[in-house]
Design an enzyme around this catalytic site. Structure first.
Site, short mmCIF file in Angstrom:
data_model
loop_
_atom_site.label_atom_id
_atom_site.label_comp_id
_atom_site.label_asym_id
_atom_site.label_seq_id
_atom_site.Cartn_x
_atom_site.Cartn_y
_atom_site.Cartn_z
CB CYS A 1 -0.94 0.00 1.21
SG CYS A 1 -1.85 1.53 1.38
CB CYS B 1 -3.09 2.46 -1.90
SG CYS B 1 -3.45 0.74 -1.53
CE LYS C 1 -4.42 4.00 -6.60
NZ LYS C 1 -4.97 2.66 -6.49
CE1 TYR D 1 -10.52 -2.10 -7.01
CE2 TYR D 1 -10.72 -4.32 -7.90
CZ TYR D 1 -11.18 -3.32 -7.07
OH TYR D 1 -12.28 -3.52 -6.27
CD GLU E 1 -6.38 1.88 -9.42
OE1 GLU E 1 -7.35 1.98 -8.68
OE2 GLU E 1 -5.26 1.50 -9.02
CG HIS F 1 -28.39 22.41 -5.61
ND1 HIS F 1 -28.43 21.53 -6.67
CD2 HIS F 1 -28.50 23.67 -6.13
CE1 HIS F 1 -28.58 22.23 -7.79
NE2 HIS F 1 -28.62 23.51 -7.49
CD GLU G 1 -27.91 18.33 -6.21
OE1 GLU G 1 -29.02 18.72 -5.80
OE2 GLU G 1 -27.06 19.10 -6.71
#
Ligand code: NDP
Length: 459
Positions: free
Chosen positions: A42, A47, A50, A183, A187, A441, A446
């Site tokens: 990681c 992660c 990356k 993944y 990526e 908003h 939303e």
């Protein structure tokens, strides 16, 4: 004392670090062996680096959008060595922080490769000495596979790189081929494309991202092509060769493609080879993963395994959760099984794909009748930005109970939105709960609380 340590942890990644710290904080005598760098996949080669590369890659699109907002952008220039050096500095800082925190908790860090000598004895390979422990935790993670399967052993495969090397290339490839449709392949395809490379994704299946909701897969595939990423489907390499300074790849479709790099992102394999787990009575599964029960206990009663090496869900927060459950069960006398339900996940493409819960296909397979709500819209940013970028949101609702079974987003900030939707799904939220929540908003999120009209029901 009978053993040198109460707990010996093999591997200093996300799972091993958390388990060792938490166990030491209960007063246990804990050692952690790490043969490479503290932080594991990681932090060091996954992660975190990356995501830094993803941020770098997104500037090119921001530059494209800027004129619509009145900005004139002069010449822009990207320098790969600068990005890599800055990324490496940040990773070194995080690694030092990890090391400091582990030591501060009272854990002894052993910078060595540890392998089993017998059920309670570990050999430290470089120091050539042994240590003993009452309990052992295997948290060795996994690594990119280079094997394309016995039927797909390709000549020249050793000329390809994996994600590990992609983080340390001395120069940016002008033309890169990426094998895989998961993944990592997706990526890196977006990273290199955003940084200016000519990217081709070479995927053996019909549509990338198998396992994700089909609409998300289609939206991502279309978006990649719109952006100029070449997507070659039903395609595999048959041969790779080096000619001068360049690589040539041949495919099963009869194409011969010249490029600077070929990245294999075709899955990962557990780090258990040469660990000699058989000397401790630990059984491995077909892929070499440590077989564990619901409490992460291996087939040896005093040995546990957590994280990617168990091949359950290969995600950092899952490894950390499994670590916490392990300490709770083993050092706090409170048996706690990891809960793998409603784990959100995201693929950091541009824009992102993020999901929690069931896809439409999985919900139907599980026997649910579903009401499906979809919203497909142009985000506000892109009205002035001018690029043809659209967001897709999809909610799968159980027709009988009204419970939201799955939530899927393809769009900017999808990962940030899904993290919070995951809380609602874990709490058993119904569509009505979403509908009665007042919108914030103007946001993309939303849409999740304003999808009033059902798109269709199935079966
Ligand atoms: P994935 O399992 O996600 O994808 C592997 C891809 O390689 C699939 O598309 C698969 O095709 C293909 N493939 C497998 N074997 C072969 C073969 N022999 N020849 C050609 N193609 C092949 O693996 P990754 O390596 O991308 O990632 C590993 C794991 O790491 C992920 O599952 C994820 O859990 C984790 N991860 C998470 C990230 C995140 O949270 N953002 C980022 C990166 C990794 P097919 O679909 O046909 O099987």
């Amino acid at each position: 004392m009978k053993y040198d340590y109460d707990l010996f942890v093999i591997g200093g990644g996300s799972g091993g670090v958390r388990a060792s710290r938490m166990a030491a904080m209960t007063g246990a005598r804990v050692a952690l062996a790490e043969e490479s760098r503290m932080g594991g996949t990681c932090v060091i080669r996954g992660c975190i680096p990356k995501k830094l590369l993803v941020y770098a890659s997104q500037f090119s699109e921001n530059f494209l959008d800027a004129p619509g907002f009145g900005w004139s952008i002069g010449e822009t220039k990207f320098d790969w060595p600068t990005l890599i050096a800055n990324k490496d500095r940040e990773i070194a800082r995080l690694e030092a922080l990890y090391t400091k925190n582990v030591r501060a908790a009272g854990v002894e860090i052993i910078a060595d490769r540890a392998i089993f000598e017998d059920p309670h004895t570990m050999r430290l390979v470089n120091a050539n000495r042994t240590v003993t422990a009452e309990k052992i935790l295997i948290a060795t993670g996994n690594r990119p596979t280079r094997e394309m399967g016995t039927s797909h052993v390709i000549p020249g495969g050793e000329l390809c790189i994996t994600s590990n090397e992609a983080f340390h290339l001395s120069q940016m490839p002008g033309r890169i081929l990426i094998a895989g449709g998961g993944y990592i392949a997706l990526e890196f395809a977006h990273i290199f494309h955003g940084l200016g490379a000519h990217v081709s994704l070479v995927y053996r299946g019909e549509k990338p991202l198998r396992g994700f909701d089909d609409d998300m897969r289609t939206a991502l595939c279309d978006s990649m092509r719109d952006r100029g990423i070449e997507v070659l489907l039903g395609c595999e390499f048959t041969k790779v060769e080096k000619r001068g300074s360049r690589l040539h790849a041949e495919t099963n479709k009869g194409a011969s493609i010249e490029c600077d790099q070929i990245l294999l992102a075709i899955g990962r394999q557990p780090n258990t080879d040469a660990l000699h787990v058989e000397k401790a009575g630990v059984e491995l599964g077909k892929k070499g993963e440590v077989k564990v029960d619901a409490y992460s206990r291996s087939t040896a009663p005093h040995i546990w395994a957590i994280g990617d090496v168990t091949d359950r869900l290969q995600l950092t927060p899952v490894a950390i959760h499994e670590a916490m459950c392990f300490v709770e069960s083993v050092f706090k006398n409170n048996p706690t099984a990891p809960d793998h339900l409603h784990v959100p996940s995201a693929v950091f493409t541009t824009p992102e794909v993020a999901a929690v819960g069931l896809s439409e296909e999985k919900a139907l397979l599980k026997g649910h009748s579903v009401d499906v709500y979809k919203s497909h819209f142009r985000p506000l940013l892109h009205t002035l930005g001018g690029r043809n970028v659209r967001t897709l949101m999809k909610m799968i609702v159980d027709s009988k109970s009204g419970k939201v079974l799955g939530c899927h987003i393809f769009g900017d900030h999808a990962a940030e939105i899904i993290q919070v939707a995951a809380v609602a799904l874990r709490m058993g939220a119904t569509k009505k709960d979403f509908d009665t929540t007042i919108a914030l908003h103007p946001t993309a999120a939303e849409e999740l609380v304003t999808m009033r009209t059902k798109s269709y029901s199935k079966p």
